[in-house]
Design a protein around this motif. Structure first.
Motif, mmCIF file in Angstrom:
data_model
loop_
_atom_site.group_PDB
_atom_site.id
_atom_site.type_symbol
_atom_site.label_atom_id
_atom_site.label_comp_id
_atom_site.label_asym_id
_atom_site.label_seq_id
_atom_site.Cartn_x
_atom_site.Cartn_y
_atom_site.Cartn_z
ATOM 1 N N TYR A 1 -2.986 6.899 -4.932
ATOM 2 C CA TYR A 1 -3.325 5.675 -4.019
ATOM 3 C C TYR A 1 -3.055 4.687 -4.992
ATOM 4 C CZ TYR A 1 -5.881 2.368 -1.270
ATOM 5 O OH TYR A 1 -6.227 1.231 -0.561
ATOM 6 N N LEU B 1 0.953 -1.175 0.060
ATOM 7 C CA LEU B 1 0.026 -0.117 0.092
ATOM 8 C C LEU B 1 0.822 1.440 0.105
ATOM 9 C CD1 LEU B 1 -3.327 0.640 1.896
ATOM 10 C CD2 LEU B 1 -1.210 2.179 2.112
ATOM 11 N N LEU C 1 -3.281 0.302 -3.882
ATOM 12 C CA LEU C 1 -3.458 -0.981 -3.049
ATOM 13 C C LEU C 1 -3.141 -2.285 -3.851
ATOM 14 C CD1 LEU C 1 -3.618 -2.808 -0.371
ATOM 15 C CD2 LEU C 1 -6.145 -2.359 -0.841
#
Length: 258
Positions: A181, A174, A183
């Motif tokens: 972002y 992550l 993940l």
């Protein structure tokens, strides 16, 4: 990795199955990142976004965590049980919001921060179609002076896909800045990568204009997630993959069990 302002995330989720058949699926998705104690966001002051109240887009803390007195208490206990001894300041939740009251969150992420700002812990809360929920908690020692990716690993404890038994372990990677972002999750079994999934997104302030500009994506968010997963399952079944049943009377099928 330090806290950020309440944010709208627009991106995509991709799944790639490697064994026993190769298969891939991608779909666009909208998520929000807010403080669980209440978001400081212009969008939360009108009808567009509701925090613990009705709205076209809304997020209810009661949709997450266990059966304790509060979501904050649940996060702190899960991290303490995982070995954390750090005090907790701000806690932020990244999740797909309710749209007209409906939502489905395959994976929600809690960012627990030190009072001084650095990351103290992460919790990944996983849901399945049988109403079950399971959380994976990790203490983190991040002084808050950078945005280094977090690499985490744990044994799989929960039934998610009918095409995978519970056996195996997960690898999480992550990373998050104020703008990006990512993940990624790998399911490993007997040394082989069986399945890879990734959620990538760009962050923007959670404001009415951001929600309005992404209105169509946001409005169809729950439908896209739900039917995207069902469509993948149908295609996998047509490819002849064996199916597995959830374990009865376990966290696989009992909501709130973690």
């Amino acid at each position: 990795m330090t806290p950020t302002g309440a944010s709208l995330l627009i991106g995509q989720v991709g799944h790639t199955r490697r064994l026993p058949r190769h298969h891939s699926l991608r779909y666009r998705v909208a998520s929000v990142l807010v403080d669980i104690d209440g978001p400081e966001a212009p969008a939360s002051r009108g009808w567009t976004f509701g925090f613990n109240r009705p709205g076209f887009v809304s997020l209810y803390t009661s949709d997450y965590g266990g059966d304790g007195p509060s979501l904050r208490a649940w996060v702190e206990k899960r991290l303490t049980d995982a070995g954390s001894t750090s005090p907790i300041g701000r806690i932020q939740l990244l999740a797909a919001p309710r749209i007209l009251g409906l939502a489905f969150n395959p994976v929600s992420v809690f960012f627990a921060h030190h009072p001084r700002g650095g990351l103290a812990g992460l919790i990944f809360e996983v849901s399945n179609f049988h109403g079950g929920r399971c959380s994976y908690a990790f203490p983190v020692d991040d002084p808050g002076d950078g945005n280094a990716a977090q690499h985490l690993q744990t044994k799989k404890r929960f039934f998610v896909s009918p095409f995978n038994p519970v056996e195996g372990h997960y690898r999480f990677r992550l990373s998050r800045t104020d703008e990006q972002y990512r993940l990624s999750i790998q399911l490993i079994r007997e040394g082989d990568v069986v399945l890879s999934a990734a959620h990538t997104a760009r962050l923007s302030p959670l404001e009415p204009r951001a929600l309005h500009s992404a209105a169509w994506l946001v409005a169809t968010n729950t439908t896209r997630i739900f039917f995207g997963i069902l469509w993948e399952a149908l295609r996998l079944r047509l490819k002849g993959l064996a199916v597995f049943a959830p374990r009865r009377d376990t966290i696989d099928t009992l909501p709130g069990r973690h």
